[in-house]
Scaffold this motif. Structure first.
Motif, PDB file in Angstrom:
ATOM      1  N   LYS A 137       0.830  -1.209   0.000  1.00 25.45           N
ATOM      2  CA  LYS A 137       0.000   0.000   0.000  1.00 25.45           C
ATOM      3  C   LYS A 137       0.864   1.259   0.000  1.00 25.45           C
ATOM      4  O   LYS A 137       0.596   2.214  -0.742  1.00 25.45           O
ATOM      5  CB  LYS A 137      -0.917   0.000   1.223  1.00 25.45           C
ATOM      6  N   ALA A 138       1.901   1.255   0.847  1.00 25.87           N
ATOM      7  CA  ALA A 138       2.796   2.414   0.900  1.00 25.87           C
ATOM      8  C   ALA A 138       3.470   2.636  -0.454  1.00 25.87           C
ATOM      9  O   ALA A 138       3.586   3.771  -0.927  1.00 25.87           O
ATOM     10  CB  ALA A 138       3.843   2.224   1.999  1.00 25.87           C
ATOM     11  N   ALA A 139       3.906   1.532  -1.094  1.00 21.81           N
ATOM     12  CA  ALA A 139       4.564   1.643  -2.401  1.00 21.81           C
ATOM     13  C   ALA A 139       3.606   2.177  -3.462  1.00 21.81           C
ATOM     14  O   ALA A 139       3.990   2.993  -4.315  1.00 21.81           O
ATOM     15  CB  ALA A 139       5.117   0.281  -2.814  1.00 21.81           C
ATOM     16  N   ALA A 140       2.353   1.731  -3.407  1.00 24.42           N
ATOM     17  CA  ALA A 140       1.361   2.196  -4.386  1.00 24.42           C
ATOM     18  C   ALA A 140       1.118   3.703  -4.249  1.00 24.42           C
ATOM     19  O   ALA A 140       1.072   4.439  -5.252  1.00 24.42           O
ATOM     20  CB  ALA A 140       0.055   1.425  -4.205  1.00 24.42           C
ATOM     21  N   TRP A 141       0.963   4.173  -3.004  1.00 16.65           N
ATOM     22  CA  TRP A 141       0.772   5.613  -2.787  1.00 16.65           C
ATOM     23  C   TRP A 141       2.019   6.392  -3.196  1.00 16.65           C
ATOM     24  O   TRP A 141       1.924   7.504  -3.740  1.00 16.65           O
ATOM     25  CB  TRP A 141       0.428   5.898  -1.326  1.00 16.65           C
ATOM     26  N   LEU A 142       3.200   5.813  -2.939  1.00 17.13           N
ATOM     27  CA  LEU A 142       4.446   6.477  -3.304  1.00 17.13           C
ATOM     28  C   LEU A 142       4.575   6.633  -4.820  1.00 17.13           C
ATOM     29  O   LEU A 142       4.964   7.698  -5.313  1.00 17.13           O
ATOM     30  CB  LEU A 142       5.636   5.691  -2.766  1.00 17.13           C
ATOM     31  N   ALA A 202       2.825   7.332   4.133  1.00 15.77           N
ATOM     32  CA  ALA A 202       3.435   7.272   5.468  1.00 15.77           C
ATOM     33  C   ALA A 202       2.491   6.622   6.468  1.00 15.77           C
ATOM     34  O   ALA A 202       2.914   5.858   7.345  1.00 15.77           O
ATOM     35  CB  ALA A 202       3.801   8.677   5.933  1.00 15.77           C
ATOM     36  N   HIS A 203       1.199   6.906   6.322  1.00 16.98           N
ATOM     37  CA  HIS A 203       0.212   6.316   7.223  1.00 16.98           C
ATOM     38  C   HIS A 203       0.071   4.812   6.978  1.00 16.98           C
ATOM     39  O   HIS A 203      -0.147   4.033   7.921  1.00 16.98           O
ATOM     40  CB  HIS A 203      -1.144   7.004   7.035  1.00 16.98           C
ATOM     41  N   ALA A 204       0.210   4.384   5.739  1.00 16.58           N
ATOM     42  CA  ALA A 204       0.049   2.967   5.403  1.00 16.58           C
ATOM     43  C   ALA A 204       1.240   2.135   5.853  1.00 16.58           C
ATOM     44  O   ALA A 204       1.095   0.941   6.159  1.00 16.58           O
ATOM     45  CB  ALA A 204      -0.159   2.804   3.900  1.00 16.58           C
ATOM     46  N   PHE A 205       2.426   2.743   5.917  1.00 15.41           N
ATOM     47  CA  PHE A 205       3.629   1.988   6.279  1.00 15.41           C
ATOM     48  C   PHE A 205       3.596   1.604   7.755  1.00 15.41           C
ATOM     49  O   PHE A 205       3.272   2.417   8.623  1.00 15.41           O
ATOM     50  CB  PHE A 205       4.868   2.818   5.982  1.00 15.41           C
ATOM     51  N   ASP A 206       3.920   0.351   8.045  1.00 16.63           N
ATOM     52  CA  ASP A 206       3.946  -0.149   9.421  1.00 16.63           C
ATOM     53  C   ASP A 206       5.390  -0.190   9.908  1.00 16.63           C
ATOM     54  O   ASP A 206       6.169  -1.049   9.500  1.00 16.63           O
ATOM     55  CB  ASP A 206       3.348  -1.563   9.470  1.00 16.63           C
ATOM     56  N   PRO A 207       5.799   0.741  10.807  1.00 10.54           N
ATOM     57  CA  PRO A 207       7.204   0.800  11.240  1.00 10.54           C
ATOM     58  C   PRO A 207       7.654  -0.417  12.042  1.00 10.54           C
ATOM     59  O   PRO A 207       8.857  -0.657  12.177  1.00 10.54           O
ATOM     60  CB  PRO A 207       7.261   2.077  12.085  1.00 10.54           C
ATOM     61  N   ARG A 208       6.718  -1.208  12.558  1.00 10.02           N
ATOM     62  CA  ARG A 208       7.090  -2.407  13.308  1.00 10.02           C
ATOM     63  C   ARG A 208       7.794  -3.428  12.425  1.00 10.02           C
ATOM     64  O   ARG A 208       8.566  -4.267  12.911  1.00 10.02           O
ATOM     65  CB  ARG A 208       5.849  -3.036  13.951  1.00 10.02           C
ATOM     66  N   LEU A 209       7.552  -3.351  11.120  1.00 10.21           N
ATOM     67  CA  LEU A 209       8.213  -4.264  10.195  1.00 10.21           C
ATOM     68  C   LEU A 209       9.725  -4.066  10.176  1.00 10.21           C
ATOM     69  O   LEU A 209      10.478  -5.002   9.863  1.00 10.21           O
ATOM     70  CB  LEU A 209       7.653  -4.074   8.785  1.00 10.21           C
ATOM     71  N   LEU A 210      10.170  -2.858  10.510  1.00  7.98           N
ATOM     72  CA  LEU A 210      11.606  -2.599  10.537  1.00  7.98           C
ATOM     73  C   LEU A 210      12.304  -3.404  11.623  1.00  7.98           C
ATOM     74  O   LEU A 210      13.502  -3.695  11.514  1.00  7.98           O
ATOM     75  CB  LEU A 210      11.865  -1.102  10.763  1.00  7.98           C
ATOM     76  N   TRP A 211      11.556  -3.747  12.683  1.00  6.78           N
ATOM     77  CA  TRP A 211      12.131  -4.464  13.819  1.00  6.78           C
ATOM     78  C   TRP A 211      11.942  -5.975  13.698  1.00  6.78           C
ATOM     79  O   TRP A 211      12.431  -6.728  14.546  1.00  6.78           O
ATOM     80  CB  TRP A 211      11.499  -3.967  15.121  1.00  6.78           C
ATOM     81  N   ASP A 212      11.236  -6.409  12.680  1.00  9.49           N
ATOM     82  CA  ASP A 212      11.000  -7.851  12.492  1.00  9.49           C
ATOM     83  C   ASP A 212      12.184  -8.499  11.788  1.00  9.49           C
ATOM     84  O   ASP A 212      12.845  -7.877  10.953  1.00  9.49           O
ATOM     85  CB  ASP A 212       9.734  -8.088  11.668  1.00  9.49           C
ATOM     86  N   SER A 213      12.401  -9.754  12.103  1.00  8.60           N
ATOM     87  CA  SER A 213      13.363 -10.551  11.348  1.00  8.60           C
ATOM     88  C   SER A 213      12.604 -11.250  10.227  1.00  8.60           C
ATOM     89  O   SER A 213      11.379 -11.344  10.265  1.00  8.60           O
ATOM     90  CB  SER A 213      14.035 -11.575  12.262  1.00  8.60           C
ATOM     91  N   PRO A 214      13.282 -11.752   9.207  1.00  6.75           N
ATOM     92  CA  PRO A 214      12.576 -12.459   8.127  1.00  6.75           C
ATOM     93  C   PRO A 214      11.709 -13.601   8.624  1.00  6.75           C
ATOM     94  O   PRO A 214      10.668 -13.890   8.041  1.00  6.75           O
ATOM     95  CB  PRO A 214      13.726 -12.969   7.251  1.00  6.75           C
TER      96      PRO A 214
END
Length: 414
Positions: free
Chosen positions: A246-251, A388-400
């Motif tokens: 979603k973030a990529a589509a809006w970008l 920015a609203h669609a992006f979930d910052p928790r994904l940055l802290w996740d491992s694969p």
């Protein structure tokens, strides 16, 4: 109070906070909440003052523009009304909503909410009212509009005499009272009036919610192990579904609009029958040549640099979610929060055009009309805000491995 950090997903037991203290996530240093003080009376007074000033700013002269013995005076609603005359209906509606409609709706609602309305309303209606009221806040752009007014005055001050009316000073007072209201607003206290937060006993503190198979509601921050939040009934997810897509589509949409927004004129200026177009960069150059270096720099940063930098940063963040968290992740989170905060300030140029179009209407002697570049620019800024609203910052802290885990958990709950 039991909660999960909205940016890194760490489960935290927040102790009782004294006045002037704030709770900060020990993992990513995100501000979680402030002291749960009773500021109801202060918020009611500030909201009422804001509302009175906003209403006062609508019925008296806002700004007067005089050139060659001809005077043009506008009121605040004229900033959007005249845009309708040039078939810029969507732009006019957006300006009306962002500087008048939404702030008025927010203030009108905040007053009864802080007079105890949530305690007497039926539970179902109270949670919906609070949810939609708090959703309005990010789209109110009154302070940005006020800066846009000042910038537009700098642009035309050398061409004519400018005088500020009673409504302008009333609007300045409204913005001051409105910002003061927001600084006192306590979302946690309002949600506690609907229903106090409930702790989940089996979770391990200092662990992430995803490791406990727990979901954090993005609206009221209640932890839950079910598909719907037990406090506000919002559908919950381990991670926001299709966040990166979603973030990529809006970008992509915003970048597609960024190019024509800088190529096409944002307005046309007619002087003695001679019409000349003005682009974003062209306006910055004119201000710089006129010696208005600070204003030119502000416009250049807000309208040219910030949108481009925000697109690049969000693109980088979307790519980083595939990498495991490292020592730089805390910095990435701070960059995301900064990007989310400053994104809407790019609207300054849109408000500058709106004011100039409304104010400079002296026929063939001098007039300003909107260009198609303004539409592209407005859509671009809105798309970046949604990205920015669609992006979930928790994904940055996740491992694969977490990526597969949360997908399996989502399927399990469906």
């Amino acid at each position: 109070m039991q909660t999960a950090c909205p940016n890194c997903d760490l489960i935290i037991e927040v102790p009782r906070i004294a006045a002037k203290q704030v709770a900060v996530c020990p993992h990513c240093h995100t501000k979680l909440c402030s002291a749960n003080l009773n500021n109801d009376a202060r918020i009611v007074a500030l909201s009422l003052s804001s509302l009175i000033m906003l209403l006062s700013s609508m019925f008296y002269p806002f700004i007067s523009f005089s050139s060659s013995g001809i005077t043009q005076t506008i009121t605040l609603p004229d900033a959007a009304r005249i845009l309708f005359n040039y078939d810029s209906d969507l732009l006019g509606i957006f300006i009306d909503l962002s500087i008048i409609g939404l702030p008025m709706a927010l203030l009108v609602t905040l007053i009864p909410l802080h007079l105890g309305l949530l305690k007497v309303l039926p539970y179902g209606f109270a949670k919906r009212l609070l949810k939609y009221t708090l959703a309005i806040e990010p789209w109110v752009m009154s302070e940005i509009f006020l800066i846009g007014v000042l910038v537009s005055m700098v642009k035309i001050m050398s061409m004519a005499d400018i005088s500020f009316g009673v409504s302008f000073w009333a609007y300045v007072a409204f913005v001051i009272f409105y910002i003061a209201t927001l600084t006192q607003l306590n979302h946690r206290r309002l949600w506690d009036q609907v229903q106090p937060i409930k702790a989940i006993k089996y979770v391990h503190h200092s662990h992430r919610a995803i490791d406990n198979n727990v979901r954090s509601c993005h609206v009221c921050h209640q932890l839950s192990d079910s598909q719907y939040c037990t406090r506000c009934n919002t559908k919950t997810h381990i991670r926001n579904p299709h966040s990166v897509q979603k973030a990529a589509a809006w970008l992509i949409t915003s970048v597609a609009c960024y190019i024509p927004a800088n190529i096409f004129p944002i307005m046309y200026t007619t002087s003695l029958g001679d019409e000349s177009p003005s682009t974003l960069i062209g306006g910055v150059i004119v201000l710089w040549q006129a010696g208005s270096y600070p204003i030119a720099l502000i416009i250049f940063l807000a309208s040219v640099v910030v949108p481009l930098a925000k697109a690049l940063i969000l693109t980088l963040l979307c790519l980083l979610v595939s990498k495991p968290a490292n020592s730089q992740t805390k910095g990435y989170t701070k960059v995301y929060l900064l990007t989310e905060f400053i994104g809407r300030w790019s609207m300054i140029d849109v408000f500058v055009v709106a004011i100039l179009v409304a104010l400079v209407q002296l026929g063939n002697l001098m007039s300003v009309t909107p260009g198609i570049g303004t539409i592209f620019f407005t859509v671009m800024v809105i798309c970046q805000m949604l990205a920015a609203h669609a992006f979930d910052p928790r994904l940055l802290w996740d491992s694969p491995s977490n990526d597969n885990k949360h997908k399996q958990l989502e399927k399990k709950h469906e």
